[in-house]
Design a protein around this motif. Structure first.
Motif, mmCIF file in Angstrom:
data_model
loop_
_atom_site.group_PDB
_atom_site.id
_atom_site.type_symbol
_atom_site.label_atom_id
_atom_site.label_comp_id
_atom_site.label_asym_id
_atom_site.label_seq_id
_atom_site.Cartn_x
_atom_site.Cartn_y
_atom_site.Cartn_z
ATOM 1 N N CYS A 72 35.463 -52.585 -21.088
ATOM 2 C CA CYS A 72 34.360 -51.638 -20.992
ATOM 3 C C CYS A 72 33.168 -52.385 -20.383
ATOM 4 C CB CYS A 72 33.977 -51.083 -22.366
ATOM 5 S SG CYS A 72 33.426 -52.350 -23.526
ATOM 6 N N ILE A 73 32.150 -51.645 -19.976
ATOM 7 C CA ILE A 73 30.927 -52.283 -19.484
ATOM 8 C C ILE A 73 30.141 -52.747 -20.701
ATOM 9 C CG2 ILE A 73 28.760 -51.963 -18.232
ATOM 10 C CD1 ILE A 73 30.190 -49.831 -16.538
ATOM 11 N N ASP A 74 29.950 -54.060 -20.796
ATOM 12 C CA ASP A 74 29.275 -54.681 -21.933
ATOM 13 C C ASP A 74 28.504 -55.881 -21.388
ATOM 14 O OD1 ASP A 74 28.470 -55.774 -24.345
ATOM 15 O OD2 ASP A 74 30.479 -56.431 -24.936
ATOM 16 N N MET A 75 27.267 -55.640 -20.934
ATOM 17 C CA MET A 75 26.504 -56.683 -20.262
ATOM 18 C C MET A 75 25.101 -56.787 -20.834
ATOM 19 S SD MET A 75 27.635 -55.647 -16.397
ATOM 20 C CE MET A 75 27.111 -57.139 -15.580
ATOM 21 N N ALA A 76 24.573 -58.015 -20.833
ATOM 22 C CA ALA A 76 23.191 -58.256 -21.255
ATOM 23 C C ALA A 76 22.542 -59.205 -20.258
ATOM 24 C CB ALA A 76 23.155 -58.858 -22.654
ATOM 25 N N LEU A 77 21.338 -58.853 -19.809
ATOM 26 C CA LEU A 77 20.546 -59.672 -18.893
ATOM 27 C C LEU A 77 19.250 -60.030 -19.596
ATOM 28 C CD1 LEU A 77 19.865 -60.815 -16.026
ATOM 29 C CD2 LEU A 77 18.840 -58.585 -15.551
ATOM 30 N N ALA A 122 23.614 -53.180 -20.397
ATOM 31 C CA ALA A 122 24.356 -52.209 -19.589
ATOM 32 C C ALA A 122 25.649 -51.875 -20.319
ATOM 33 C CB ALA A 122 24.657 -52.767 -18.204
ATOM 34 N N GLN A 123 25.860 -50.558 -20.523
ATOM 35 C CA GLN A 123 27.070 -50.086 -21.174
ATOM 36 C C GLN A 123 27.685 -48.901 -20.444
ATOM 37 O OE1 GLN A 123 25.420 -49.501 -25.156
ATOM 38 N NE2 GLN A 123 26.257 -51.481 -25.771
ATOM 39 N N SER A 124 27.100 -48.560 -19.284
ATOM 40 C CA SER A 124 27.609 -47.447 -18.487
ATOM 41 C C SER A 124 27.379 -47.751 -17.006
ATOM 42 C CB SER A 124 26.877 -46.156 -18.853
ATOM 43 O OG SER A 124 25.549 -46.188 -18.344
ATOM 44 N N PRO A 125 28.063 -47.021 -16.118
ATOM 45 C CA PRO A 125 27.814 -47.228 -14.683
ATOM 46 C C PRO A 125 26.351 -47.002 -14.292
ATOM 47 C CG PRO A 125 29.882 -46.070 -14.988
ATOM 48 C CD PRO A 125 29.214 -46.139 -16.342
ATOM 49 N N ASP A 126 25.669 -46.060 -14.924
ATOM 50 C CA ASP A 126 24.245 -45.850 -14.627
ATOM 51 C C ASP A 126 23.417 -47.070 -15.018
ATOM 52 O OD1 ASP A 126 24.741 -43.321 -13.609
ATOM 53 O OD2 ASP A 126 24.207 -42.290 -15.463
ATOM 54 N N ASP A 127 23.717 -47.644 -16.182
ATOM 55 C CA ASP A 127 23.030 -48.867 -16.612
ATOM 56 C C ASP A 127 23.302 -50.001 -15.631
ATOM 57 O OD1 ASP A 127 22.322 -47.470 -18.941
ATOM 58 O OD2 ASP A 127 23.839 -48.474 -20.184
ATOM 59 N N LEU A 128 24.526 -50.079 -15.145
ATOM 60 C CA LEU A 128 24.910 -51.142 -14.218
ATOM 61 C C LEU A 128 24.100 -51.069 -12.930
ATOM 62 C CD1 LEU A 128 26.864 -53.533 -13.797
ATOM 63 C CD2 LEU A 128 28.380 -51.933 -12.658
ATOM 64 N N ALA A 129 23.775 -49.867 -12.480
ATOM 65 C CA ALA A 129 22.962 -49.707 -11.265
ATOM 66 C C ALA A 129 21.584 -50.340 -11.459
ATOM 67 C CB ALA A 129 22.841 -48.229 -10.910
ATOM 68 N N GLU A 154 41.518 -47.276 -16.502
ATOM 69 C CA GLU A 154 41.745 -46.513 -17.734
ATOM 70 C C GLU A 154 40.484 -46.598 -18.589
ATOM 71 O OE1 GLU A 154 44.669 -46.501 -21.604
ATOM 72 O OE2 GLU A 154 45.424 -47.337 -19.730
ATOM 73 N N ALA A 155 39.851 -45.448 -18.834
ATOM 74 C CA ALA A 155 38.562 -45.401 -19.541
ATOM 75 C C ALA A 155 38.656 -46.064 -20.911
ATOM 76 C CB ALA A 155 38.098 -43.962 -19.676
#
Length: 148
Positions: free
Chosen positions: A122-127, A11-18, A100-101
């Protein structure tokens, strides 16, 4: 298990986070399986994820999964007893509050009103699933779903 493909998501964006939030809904774990490493700016959670994408009949399946969050600047917990490593939590949802972006706050909402807030650059996630699935004791249900 025949036909099982472990889930691996970034996940690297709000859409990915969903997508991650949907995959992790109703995951359960122990507070002792949460680890914050401030110097590495990393937060790791190990959870037993309900496989919503798995068998739709019966109790369903769970699988051990690891979630790693990078670029973490600060971690705060609310209504989570961090001294109770055996405390069981159930994850309801993930959300992102932009600042702040590209930074902001990742919010993990748990049943019982618990919350984990991670301030991130920033959004930087791995599952990643890290075990074979097993039969779940029960299929998670939500009262408002039954009323719909």
């Amino acid at each position: 298990m025949a036909g099982y493909t472990p889930m691996r998501l970034l996940a690297q964006s709000p859409d990915d986070l969903a997508v991650l939030s949907a995959a992790l809904q109703d995951a359960v774990g122990l507070l002792g399986d949460f680890q914050y490493e401030p110097k590495a700016r990393q937060f790791t959670l190990a959870l037993n994820r309900f496989r919503w994408e798995g068998p739709s009949k019966g109790h369903g399946e769970r699988v051990r999964a690891a979630l790693q969050v990078g670029s973490v600047l600060k971690a705060q917990a609310k209504r989570l007893n961090q001294t109770n490593e055996d405390g069981v939590i159930s994850l309801l949802a993930l959300a992102f509050e932009p600042a702040e972006a590209p930074g902001g706050v990742l919010s993990f909402t748990f049943s019982g009103g618990g919350e984990l807030r991670l301030e991130v650059e920033c959004i930087d996630m791995a599952l990643a699933d890290v075990s074979e699935p097993w039969r779940a004791a029960a299929r998670p249900s939500h009262p408002d779903e039954d009323e719909a």
